[in-house]
Design a protein around this motif. Sequence first.
Motif, PDB file in Angstrom:
ATOM      1  N   ASP A   1       0.824  -1.208   0.000  1.00 50.61           N
ATOM      2  CA  ASP A   1       0.000   0.000   0.000  1.00 50.61           C
ATOM      3  C   ASP A   1       0.861   1.263   0.000  1.00 50.61           C
ATOM      4  O   ASP A   1       0.496   2.277  -0.604  1.00 50.61           O
ATOM      5  CB  ASP A   1      -0.933   0.002   1.214  1.00 50.61           C
ATOM      6  CG  ASP A   1      -2.021  -1.066   1.113  1.00 50.61           C
ATOM      7  OD1 ASP A   1      -2.211  -1.604   0.004  1.00 50.61           O
ATOM      8  OD2 ASP A   1      -2.666  -1.353   2.140  1.00 50.61           O
TER       9      ASP A   1
ATOM     10  N   LEU B   1       2.144   1.953  -3.580  1.00 52.55           N
ATOM     11  CA  LEU B   1       1.073   2.482  -4.425  1.00 52.55           C
ATOM     12  C   LEU B   1       0.745   3.923  -4.062  1.00 52.55           C
ATOM     13  O   LEU B   1       0.535   4.771  -4.946  1.00 52.55           O
ATOM     14  CB  LEU B   1      -0.171   1.607  -4.291  1.00 52.55           C
ATOM     15  CG  LEU B   1      -0.123   0.269  -5.022  1.00 52.55           C
ATOM     16  CD1 LEU B   1      -1.318  -0.595  -4.641  1.00 52.55           C
ATOM     17  CD2 LEU B   1      -0.086   0.493  -6.531  1.00 52.55           C
ATOM     18  N   ALA B   2       0.703   4.231  -2.759  1.00 50.54           N
ATOM     19  CA  ALA B   2       0.399   5.597  -2.339  1.00 50.54           C
ATOM     20  C   ALA B   2       1.487   6.559  -2.808  1.00 50.54           C
ATOM     21  O   ALA B   2       1.195   7.668  -3.278  1.00 50.54           O
ATOM     22  CB  ALA B   2       0.245   5.653  -0.815  1.00 50.54           C
TER      23      ALA B   2
ATOM     24  N   ALA C   1       3.536   6.149  -5.414  1.00 50.96           N
ATOM     25  CA  ALA C   1       3.438   6.280  -6.869  1.00 50.96           C
ATOM     26  C   ALA C   1       2.293   7.201  -7.261  1.00 50.96           C
ATOM     27  O   ALA C   1       2.417   8.007  -8.199  1.00 50.96           O
ATOM     28  CB  ALA C   1       3.267   4.904  -7.505  1.00 50.96           C
ATOM     29  N   ALA C   2       1.180   7.113  -6.543  1.00 47.46           N
ATOM     30  CA  ALA C   2       0.033   7.983  -6.843  1.00 47.46           C
ATOM     31  C   ALA C   2       0.376   9.446  -6.589  1.00 47.46           C
ATOM     32  O   ALA C   2      -0.003  10.335  -7.371  1.00 47.46           O
ATOM     33  CB  ALA C   2      -1.166   7.563  -5.999  1.00 47.46           C
ATOM     34  N   ARG C   3       1.125   9.724  -5.517  1.00 51.58           N
ATOM     35  CA  ARG C   3       1.515  11.101  -5.216  1.00 51.58           C
ATOM     36  C   ARG C   3       2.443  11.667  -6.295  1.00 51.58           C
ATOM     37  O   ARG C   3       2.408  12.858  -6.602  1.00 51.58           O
ATOM     38  CB  ARG C   3       2.222  11.174  -3.855  1.00 51.58           C
ATOM     39  CG  ARG C   3       1.303  10.979  -2.668  1.00 51.58           C
ATOM     40  CD  ARG C   3       2.007  11.409  -1.383  1.00 51.58           C
ATOM     41  NE  ARG C   3       3.256  10.689  -1.163  1.00 51.58           N
ATOM     42  CZ  ARG C   3       3.354   9.543  -0.505  1.00 51.58           C
ATOM     43  NH1 ARG C   3       2.256   8.951  -0.032  1.00 51.58           N
ATOM     44  NH2 ARG C   3       4.524   8.973  -0.319  1.00 51.58           N
TER      45      ARG C   3
ATOM     46  N   ALA D   1       2.686  10.601  -9.519  1.00 49.28           N
ATOM     47  CA  ALA D   1       2.283  10.251 -10.889  1.00 49.28           C
ATOM     48  C   ALA D   1       2.363  11.423 -11.858  1.00 49.28           C
ATOM     49  O   ALA D   1       2.773  11.255 -13.015  1.00 49.28           O
ATOM     50  CB  ALA D   1       0.875   9.662 -10.877  1.00 49.28           C
TER      51      ALA D   1
ATOM     52  N   GLU E   1      -0.520  -2.350 -11.227  1.00 51.05           N
ATOM     53  CA  GLU E   1      -1.249  -1.289 -10.542  1.00 51.05           C
ATOM     54  C   GLU E   1      -0.490   0.033 -10.623  1.00 51.05           C
ATOM     55  O   GLU E   1      -1.096   1.092 -10.820  1.00 51.05           O
ATOM     56  CB  GLU E   1      -1.517  -1.691  -9.094  1.00 51.05           C
ATOM     57  CG  GLU E   1      -2.493  -2.863  -8.980  1.00 51.05           C
ATOM     58  CD  GLU E   1      -2.847  -3.182  -7.540  1.00 51.05           C
ATOM     59  OE1 GLU E   1      -3.153  -2.249  -6.786  1.00 51.05           O
ATOM     60  OE2 GLU E   1      -2.801  -4.370  -7.170  1.00 51.05           O
ATOM     61  N   ILE E   2       0.826  -0.012 -10.468  1.00 57.44           N
ATOM     62  CA  ILE E   2       1.610   1.222 -10.608  1.00 57.44           C
ATOM     63  C   ILE E   2       1.548   1.709 -12.050  1.00 57.44           C
ATOM     64  O   ILE E   2       1.473   2.917 -12.309  1.00 57.44           O
ATOM     65  CB  ILE E   2       3.066   0.990 -10.171  1.00 57.44           C
ATOM     66  CG1 ILE E   2       3.125   0.601  -8.694  1.00 57.44           C
ATOM     67  CG2 ILE E   2       3.903   2.249 -10.411  1.00 57.44           C
ATOM     68  CD1 ILE E   2       4.514   0.232  -8.214  1.00 57.44           C
TER      69      ILE E   2
ATOM     70  N   LEU F   1      -0.885   4.127 -13.112  1.00 51.76           N
ATOM     71  CA  LEU F   1      -0.656   5.500 -12.679  1.00 51.76           C
ATOM     72  C   LEU F   1       0.482   6.169 -13.443  1.00 51.76           C
ATOM     73  O   LEU F   1       0.452   7.377 -13.685  1.00 51.76           O
ATOM     74  CB  LEU F   1      -0.300   5.516 -11.180  1.00 51.76           C
ATOM     75  CG  LEU F   1      -1.304   4.869 -10.220  1.00 51.76           C
ATOM     76  CD1 LEU F   1      -0.657   4.672  -8.852  1.00 51.76           C
ATOM     77  CD2 LEU F   1      -2.545   5.747 -10.110  1.00 51.76           C
ATOM     78  N   VAL F   2       1.498   5.385 -13.798  1.00 49.49           N
ATOM     79  CA  VAL F   2       2.731   5.890 -14.385  1.00 49.49           C
ATOM     80  C   VAL F   2       3.077   5.022 -15.599  1.00 49.49           C
ATOM     81  O   VAL F   2       3.009   3.788 -15.510  1.00 49.49           O
ATOM     82  CB  VAL F   2       3.886   5.829 -13.356  1.00 49.49           C
ATOM     83  CG1 VAL F   2       5.192   6.289 -13.976  1.00 49.49           C
ATOM     84  CG2 VAL F   2       3.551   6.650 -12.124  1.00 49.49           C
TER      85      VAL F   2
END
Length: 382
Positions: A68, A71-72, A74-76, A78, A99-100, A103-104
Amino acid sequence: MPTAPRSTSSRSVQPALIAALSGRALAAAAVRAGERAIVLDLFADRDTARHAEACFAVPRGPHGFARDAVLAAAARLAGDVRGLVYGAGFEHDPALIGEIAGLVPLLGNRPETVAAAKDPLAFAAVLARLGLPHPPTTRAPPGGDDWLIKPVGGSGGRHIAPAGAAAARAGAYFQRRVAGRAVSAAFLADGRSAQVIGFTEQWAAGDAASPFRYGGCAGPVRLSPALGAGIEAACQAITAALGLVGLNSLDLLVDGERFHVIEVNPRPGATLDIFDGLGGLSLWQLHLDAVAGRLPSISHDAPAETRAAAVIYASDRIVIPPAMTWPAWTADRGTAGTVIDRGEPVCTVRARAATAIAARAHAERRGARLLAQLAAYRYPHA
């Protein structure tokens, strides 16, 4: 998944995102290529921070990253990065790459490719279909002293052990021991064809708890023309079968002129420390070019030097002291106050010599001196 942009060395583009258990070698390769990188790894050590535009330590999970948290992060990031280059740390969970990649943009092998490469029984079936020699592999306990038990998706050799009377368990498989010295082929792939960069020898630096723990590599090493051609043909066949792209490595055991394929690592790995910059090679740029479908022609002239990169491990719990002066031949160096538990990696020690044997010996001597220095600095409570 987003589409990855065309590779470029211009500093005007956004930085790449690097995610790996240790991102230092990839970040250093990016800098040598004139690129910028933001790194997610377990350590955020001083060398990684020096090379990266930004570096963030991700909490450790049961098999590497805390899922988690990655993923968090990577989301920040992206919107601030142009693509993901990943190293070790995803073998046990290829779906995390997917999943990453939502985002990227992905600058490496797709998650289904990693899953196919790291499923030991499926990969053994691929090797059998291709007619490539490999050790017998099974999920069922075979019994006997000539088998190893290995974790599915493991890396670094830490959890490999003699099978003995071990019972079947979730997330593990059995592989028969075969004779030979450990050799790795670093190669580029475009999904259809492969180009070998060179070969290295590897070794273990085990202890009672982890007898097959990764110890380091040295190279380039020269193999006979026939053996080298056979291994390059194996890289070609595996690339076509799995659709590999970018920088990969094939681990083998070599006995005379014969080899057995052990596994393929579908991402940049430890041999970055050996080949990047050697003879002017930029492995970062070559990786991006290969991902984009452009394979180079690489000369295999005799190298002017041989390099070694050895991982040294703490024999007891230590703390990096404020007064620590790290030698220039070290990498992955912790900051003052970093606590390193027994059996955990302290740093990478590098050396150069005329041969792989000499380079390895030089690196190991340096490592022993460094451990003695750290032991002398050790805090009373450590």
